[in-house]
Scaffold this motif. Structure first.
Motif, PDB file in Angstrom:
ATOM      1  N   PRO A 138       0.817  -1.206   0.000  1.00  0.00           N
ATOM      2  CA  PRO A 138       0.000   0.000   0.000  1.00  0.00           C
ATOM      3  C   PRO A 138       0.854   1.260   0.000  1.00  0.00           C
ATOM      4  CG  PRO A 138      -0.805  -1.589   1.606  1.00  0.00           C
ATOM      5  CD  PRO A 138       0.531  -2.094   1.128  1.00  0.00           C
ATOM      6  N   ALA A 139       0.327   2.301  -0.624  1.00  0.00           N
ATOM      7  CA  ALA A 139       1.035   3.573  -0.664  1.00  0.00           C
ATOM      8  C   ALA A 139       1.029   4.212   0.720  1.00  0.00           C
ATOM      9  CB  ALA A 139       0.370   4.508  -1.668  1.00  0.00           C
ATOM     10  N   PRO A 140       2.027   5.079   1.019  1.00  0.00           N
ATOM     11  CA  PRO A 140       2.027   5.787   2.294  1.00  0.00           C
ATOM     12  C   PRO A 140       0.719   6.560   2.458  1.00  0.00           C
ATOM     13  CG  PRO A 140       4.105   6.082   1.168  1.00  0.00           C
ATOM     14  CD  PRO A 140       3.202   5.405   0.187  1.00  0.00           C
ATOM     15  N   GLU A 148      -7.722  -7.299   3.502  1.00  0.00           N
ATOM     16  CA  GLU A 148      -6.648  -6.987   2.552  1.00  0.00           C
ATOM     17  C   GLU A 148      -5.286  -7.354   3.124  1.00  0.00           C
ATOM     18  OE1 GLU A 148      -8.296  -3.196  -0.001  1.00  0.00           O
ATOM     19  OE2 GLU A 148      -7.867  -2.891   2.130  1.00  0.00           O
ATOM     20  N   ILE A 149      -5.071  -7.085   4.419  1.00  0.00           N
ATOM     21  CA  ILE A 149      -3.798  -7.445   5.045  1.00  0.00           C
ATOM     22  C   ILE A 149      -3.595  -8.955   4.982  1.00  0.00           C
ATOM     23  CG2 ILE A 149      -2.546  -7.565   7.234  1.00  0.00           C
ATOM     24  CD1 ILE A 149      -3.644  -4.851   7.946  1.00  0.00           C
ATOM     25  N   CYS A 150      -4.639  -9.696   5.274  1.00  0.00           N
ATOM     26  CA  CYS A 150      -4.529 -11.164   5.239  1.00  0.00           C
ATOM     27  C   CYS A 150      -4.240 -11.658   3.825  1.00  0.00           C
ATOM     28  CB  CYS A 150      -5.809 -11.796   5.779  1.00  0.00           C
ATOM     29  SG  CYS A 150      -6.077 -11.535   7.555  1.00  0.00           S
ATOM     30  N   GLU A 151      -4.897 -11.052   2.830  1.00  0.00           N
ATOM     31  CA  GLU A 151      -4.674 -11.469   1.450  1.00  0.00           C
ATOM     32  C   GLU A 151      -3.254 -11.146   0.992  1.00  0.00           C
ATOM     33  OE1 GLU A 151      -7.681  -9.515  -0.794  1.00  0.00           O
ATOM     34  OE2 GLU A 151      -9.228 -11.020  -0.368  1.00  0.00           O
ATOM     35  N   LEU A 152      -2.735  -9.984   1.422  1.00  0.00           N
ATOM     36  CA  LEU A 152      -1.420  -9.547   0.959  1.00  0.00           C
ATOM     37  C   LEU A 152      -0.270 -10.244   1.675  1.00  0.00           C
ATOM     38  CD1 LEU A 152      -2.062  -5.713   0.610  1.00  0.00           C
ATOM     39  CD2 LEU A 152      -1.639  -7.317  -1.242  1.00  0.00           C
ATOM     40  N   THR A 153      -0.501 -10.655   2.918  1.00  0.00           N
ATOM     41  CA  THR A 153       0.603 -11.223   3.698  1.00  0.00           C
ATOM     42  C   THR A 153       0.484 -12.724   3.917  1.00  0.00           C
ATOM     43  OG1 THR A 153      -0.513 -10.852   5.816  1.00  0.00           O
ATOM     44  CG2 THR A 153       0.842  -9.046   4.952  1.00  0.00           C
ATOM     45  N   LEU A 170      -2.678  -1.226  14.661  1.00  0.00           N
ATOM     46  CA  LEU A 170      -3.788  -0.517  15.288  1.00  0.00           C
ATOM     47  C   LEU A 170      -4.796  -0.111  14.228  1.00  0.00           C
ATOM     48  CD1 LEU A 170      -1.691   1.822  17.636  1.00  0.00           C
ATOM     49  CD2 LEU A 170      -2.834  -0.322  18.258  1.00  0.00           C
ATOM     50  N   ALA A 171      -6.048  -0.501  14.417  1.00  0.00           N
ATOM     51  CA  ALA A 171      -7.111  -0.146  13.480  1.00  0.00           C
ATOM     52  C   ALA A 171      -7.779   1.150  13.918  1.00  0.00           C
ATOM     53  CB  ALA A 171      -8.137  -1.271  13.413  1.00  0.00           C
ATOM     54  N   ASP A 172      -8.331   1.879  12.941  1.00  0.00           N
ATOM     55  CA  ASP A 172      -9.079   3.080  13.279  1.00  0.00           C
ATOM     56  C   ASP A 172     -10.514   2.700  13.632  1.00  0.00           C
ATOM     57  OD1 ASP A 172     -10.377   2.566  10.868  1.00  0.00           O
ATOM     58  OD2 ASP A 172      -9.281   4.093   9.747  1.00  0.00           O
ATOM     59  N   THR A 173     -11.373   3.696  13.825  1.00  0.00           N
ATOM     60  CA  THR A 173     -12.741   3.429  14.252  1.00  0.00           C
ATOM     61  C   THR A 173     -13.549   2.685  13.188  1.00  0.00           C
ATOM     62  OG1 THR A 173     -13.385   5.642  13.458  1.00  0.00           O
ATOM     63  CG2 THR A 173     -12.808   5.412  15.796  1.00  0.00           C
ATOM     64  N   ARG A 174     -13.073   2.722  11.945  1.00  0.00           N
ATOM     65  CA  ARG A 174     -13.749   2.007  10.861  1.00  0.00           C
ATOM     66  C   ARG A 174     -13.163   0.612  10.654  1.00  0.00           C
ATOM     67  NH1 ARG A 174     -12.921   5.473   5.846  1.00  0.00           N
ATOM     68  NH2 ARG A 174     -14.249   3.848   4.919  1.00  0.00           N
ATOM     69  N   GLY A 179      -1.349   1.693   5.962  1.00  0.00           N
ATOM     70  CA  GLY A 179      -0.717   0.870   4.936  1.00  0.00           C
ATOM     71  C   GLY A 179       0.547   0.173   5.413  1.00  0.00           C
ATOM     72  N   ARG A 180       1.295   0.812   6.307  1.00  0.00           N
ATOM     73  CA  ARG A 180       2.536   0.213   6.802  1.00  0.00           C
ATOM     74  C   ARG A 180       2.287  -1.048   7.637  1.00  0.00           C
ATOM     75  NH1 ARG A 180       7.125   3.229   6.097  1.00  0.00           N
ATOM     76  NH2 ARG A 180       6.839   5.443   5.602  1.00  0.00           N
ATOM     77  N   SER A 181       1.042  -1.281   8.018  1.00  0.00           N
ATOM     78  CA  SER A 181       0.732  -2.487   8.780  1.00  0.00           C
ATOM     79  C   SER A 181       1.092  -3.741   7.998  1.00  0.00           C
ATOM     80  CB  SER A 181      -0.756  -2.515   9.150  1.00  0.00           C
ATOM     81  OG  SER A 181      -1.102  -1.416   9.968  1.00  0.00           O
ATOM     82  N   VAL A 182       1.085  -3.648   6.672  1.00  0.00           N
ATOM     83  CA  VAL A 182       1.439  -4.807   5.850  1.00  0.00           C
ATOM     84  C   VAL A 182       2.865  -5.248   6.158  1.00  0.00           C
ATOM     85  CG1 VAL A 182       1.869  -5.607   3.486  1.00  0.00           C
ATOM     86  CG2 VAL A 182      -0.184  -4.278   4.010  1.00  0.00           C
TER      87      VAL A 182
END
Length: 261
Positions: A138-140, A148-153, A170-174, A179-182
């Motif tokens: 993901p872009a900065p 998406e994280i599970c699919e990418l990693t 850390l997830a936001d309220t949504r 992106g760096r979480s990947v």
């Protein structure tokens, strides 16, 4: 015969010790094959780059000049005039920041190498595979879902939940993650293969948060100026400090491991 490339001196540009960029007939900076004739205003350069970099601003362009990455000419009235080569240098810098997360210090060194005719080694990319088999991340500034994280990693939802409970991501309220979480998940998965669990990594997150607080205190006076240029300087300074902290941590960790015998 083409004109040989030349390393750009740190004094060139429009900084405190600036001197003019070379005129026609002098050795040219990279990219040599593109026109170096100043023909575009700063507004025209912004319009040229906006479709590819929607977040770019006039203050960003001025900041890149201030940092010595580009040296537009000045008219008698003091207006900036950019060449096509200037625009390509800016495009290169923005691309490296967006796609490779590189700090300006590294980008400046890369441009100096290109000026000198040396090849620039491509930065290592995260080993993330998309559906079409291309290496991506993901872009900065992007936000990604847990799916998406599970699919990418390749991590499972349970593994991601464990990392979230340990504070590594850390997830936001949504329910969306930076992106760096990947990359964080990738590193945690690799460590997990050696028996190091997210619970063991909680202290790494705590240390990173403390270092980020220190960096915030350092750059706060710059950000407090509340101008576009000041925000750009603050962001660049924070990025440089983060790189230095990462380098220091890596060296201290290597030293400590060496002491293990």
């Amino acid at each position: 015969m083409s004109t040989p490339a030349r390393r750009r001196s740190p004094e060139e540009g429009h900084g405190p010790n600036a001197r003019p960029a070379p005129h026609d007939g002098a050795e040219l900076s990279w990219p040599q094959e593109v026109s170096h004739t100043p023909s575009m205003s700063i507004g025209a350069v912004l319009a040229l780059l906006k479709p590819e970099f929607p977040a770019v601003t006039l203050s960003k362009l001025r900041f890149l000049e201030e940092q010595g990455l580009v040296s537009p000419r000045r008219t008698g009235s003091g207006y900036r005039m950019y060449s096509r080569a200037d625009a390509e240098r800016i495009r290169y810098a923005l691309t490296q920041q967006r796609d490779s997360y590189l700090p300006l210090r590294v980008i400046r060194e890369q441009l100096a190498d290109l000026d000198a005719g040396r090849e620039v080694e491509a930065p290592s990319r995260a080993r993330v595979v998309s559906r079409d088999g291309e290496l991506v991340r993901p872009a900065p500034g992007a936000r990604v879902s847990a799916k998406e994280i599970c699919e990418l990693t390749g991590c499972t939802e349970d593994e991601l939940d464990e990392m979230a409970r340990a504070g590594l991501v850390l997830a936001d309220t949504r329910g969306r993650f930076p992106g760096r979480s990947v990359q964080v998940v990738q590193a945690a998965l690799a460590l997990g293969r050696h028996g190091i669990t997210p619970r063991h990594l909680r202290r790494v997150r705590t240390a990173a948060d403390r270092e980020a607080d220190t960096i915030d205190q350092v750059v706060a006076p710059t950000r407090a100026q509340r101008t576009g240029a000041a925000r750009e300087r603050g962001a660049a300074q924070a990025g440089e400090l983060a790189e230095l902290y990462a380098s220091l941590h890596a060296e201290l960790l290597r030293s400590a491991v060496d002491e293990l015998g």
